[in-house]
Design an enzyme around this catalytic site. Sequence first.
Site, PDB file in Angstrom:
ATOM      1  N   ASP A 296       0.841  -1.196   0.000  1.00 18.31           N
ATOM      2  CA  ASP A 296       0.000   0.000   0.000  1.00 18.31           C
ATOM      3  C   ASP A 296       0.886   1.260   0.000  1.00 18.31           C
ATOM      4  OD1 ASP A 296      -2.207   1.597  -0.121  1.00 18.31           O
ATOM      5  OD2 ASP A 296      -2.991   1.075   1.857  1.00 18.31           O
ATOM      6  N   HIS A 300       3.041  10.623   0.529  1.00 18.30           N
ATOM      7  CA  HIS A 300       2.526  11.997   0.627  1.00 18.30           C
ATOM      8  C   HIS A 300       3.680  12.878   1.077  1.00 18.30           C
ATOM      9  CE1 HIS A 300      -1.684  10.917   0.081  1.00 18.30           C
ATOM     10  NE2 HIS A 300      -1.522   9.930   0.941  1.00 18.30           N
TER      11      HIS A 300
HETATM   12  O1  DOR Z   1      -4.049   5.372   3.498  1.00 16.37           O
HETATM   13  C1  DOR Z   1      -4.337   5.200   2.314  1.00 16.37           C
HETATM   14  N1  DOR Z   1      -3.733   5.916   1.348  1.00 16.37           N
HETATM   15  N2  DOR Z   1      -5.282   4.310   2.000  1.00 16.37           N
HETATM   16  C2  DOR Z   1      -5.785   4.240   0.751  1.00 16.37           C
HETATM   17  O2  DOR Z   1      -6.703   3.486   0.537  1.00 16.37           O
HETATM   18  C3  DOR Z   1      -5.267   5.110  -0.320  1.00 16.37           C
HETATM   19  C4  DOR Z   1      -3.905   5.575  -0.016  1.00 16.37           C
HETATM   20  C5  DOR Z   1      -3.485   6.729  -0.896  1.00 16.37           C
HETATM   21  O3  DOR Z   1      -3.623   6.609  -2.116  1.00 16.37           O
HETATM   22  O4  DOR Z   1      -2.982   7.739  -0.382  1.00 16.37           O
HETATM   23 ZN    ZN Z   2      -3.979   1.413  -1.316  1.00 12.85          ZN
END
Ligand code: DOR
Ligand code: ZN
Length: 433
Positions: A296, A300
């Site tokens: 995942d 950011h």
């Molecule tokens: O924490 C998350 N960030 N969960 C998600 O489902 C998407 C992901 C993102 O794309 O930033």
């Molecule tokens: Zn994800």
Amino acid sequence: MLIRNGMVVLPEGRKRLDIRTHAETIIELGEHLNPEQGEHVIDASKLLVLPGFIDSHVHFREPGGTQKEDFLSGTRAALAGGVTTVLDMPNTQPTTDTQEHLSAKIALVAPKAVVDYGFYFGATDTNIDEVAQAAHKVAALKLYMGSSTGSLLVTEFSPIYRHFSTFPLRKPIVVHAEDEQSLHYFGTQGSQDHNQARPPISAQIALSRALAIAEKTGRSLHIAHTTTQRELELIQEARQKGVHVTCEVTPLHLFLTEADQQRLGNYGKVNPPLRSQSDQDALWHYLDVIDTIGTDHAPHTRQDKDQPYAQAPSGMPGVQTLMPLLLNAASSGRITLEEVVKRCVSNPARIFGLKNKGALEAGKDADIVLVDPEQEYEITDREILSKCGWTPFAGTHIKGKIEHVFVRGTLAYHKGAILATPGSGRAVQYVDA
Ligand code: DOR
Ligand code: ZN
């Protein structure tokens, strides 16, 4: 090329073997293979030989979020982490939910990739026909039952059911299983504790719905990022009834808890949230039920994360630290390397139907990682190649260092240096496509 005398990790056990490759492919595994004239020989007698990992859950942000990551920075981070194939999520801008957007994304990222890659297609309330046209070009359909980063979301019964009943049987539907209504309820109670704002019950409700729909429609369901004991119990029970359900866990949830979220602040904010110690213990306890470990990887920027809790986006990077964390867990006896290889290579290749991937065996792509199992080091933000430039695992002590990474027979990473050129990564092919 001949990789000689390494300790080769196969899903069924470890063996001291030689591996011969030709061009992009593994052609032979055996004991005491003789070098051919002019053949390049690598002495791996002190090294572990692993198949390149397949990270079936990354968010590389292209197009639309390239200040956080692009396909070059994301795939470079993957390569440095021994990940030679990635499957990229559809919550980009625009979202990957039409054939046109998919084609544009493919054209945009192909010249940048340094590892092999595939894509997810995003489900919306209205794109059933687009999905039908695009299905053979993608690894899976991604369906968000609860909102997270980006706008993809399907909460009503009828579109969920229609997607399930029409998607090709042989591909998985990957569900982000958090229930939107309950997220709304708990998210408006004023808590800044992310695990209370998106509690385990939200995951349980969405998962129960998804399992019932998968059972009725006979489709293959893959649950992204399971985080709690209850989910794993439900999955196990559904499987016993014959439901085609597989599931993923992330290293975030295996190695961090809500206590780390306190320490990390918004940098530890992720959907689904970091959970309690007892939930984390359950993930390890129920490891047999878990099919894949996907990161995942959701980078950011610091600027985004430094906003107040309500505005700070969810997600943490992870593609570069997946193999190091698991090598380390294996060196301390928490998991075996064989169990790791099943969840990071064999199972993802099988579940997503990736042609020529998934095993160190003759005929497969020569995606190979050589690891010095004795070398120790500490993870720092400095080595992070993701554009975000930070990792929640900074300060973690690791035993086991990645030395060489080959992508389809070419040395693409060596002792800290990326050797691959942009565009050397290639789109994966699908079995039955
Ligand atoms: O924490 C998350 N960030 N969960 C998600 O489902 C998407 C992901 C993102 O794309 O930033
Ligand atoms: Zn994800």
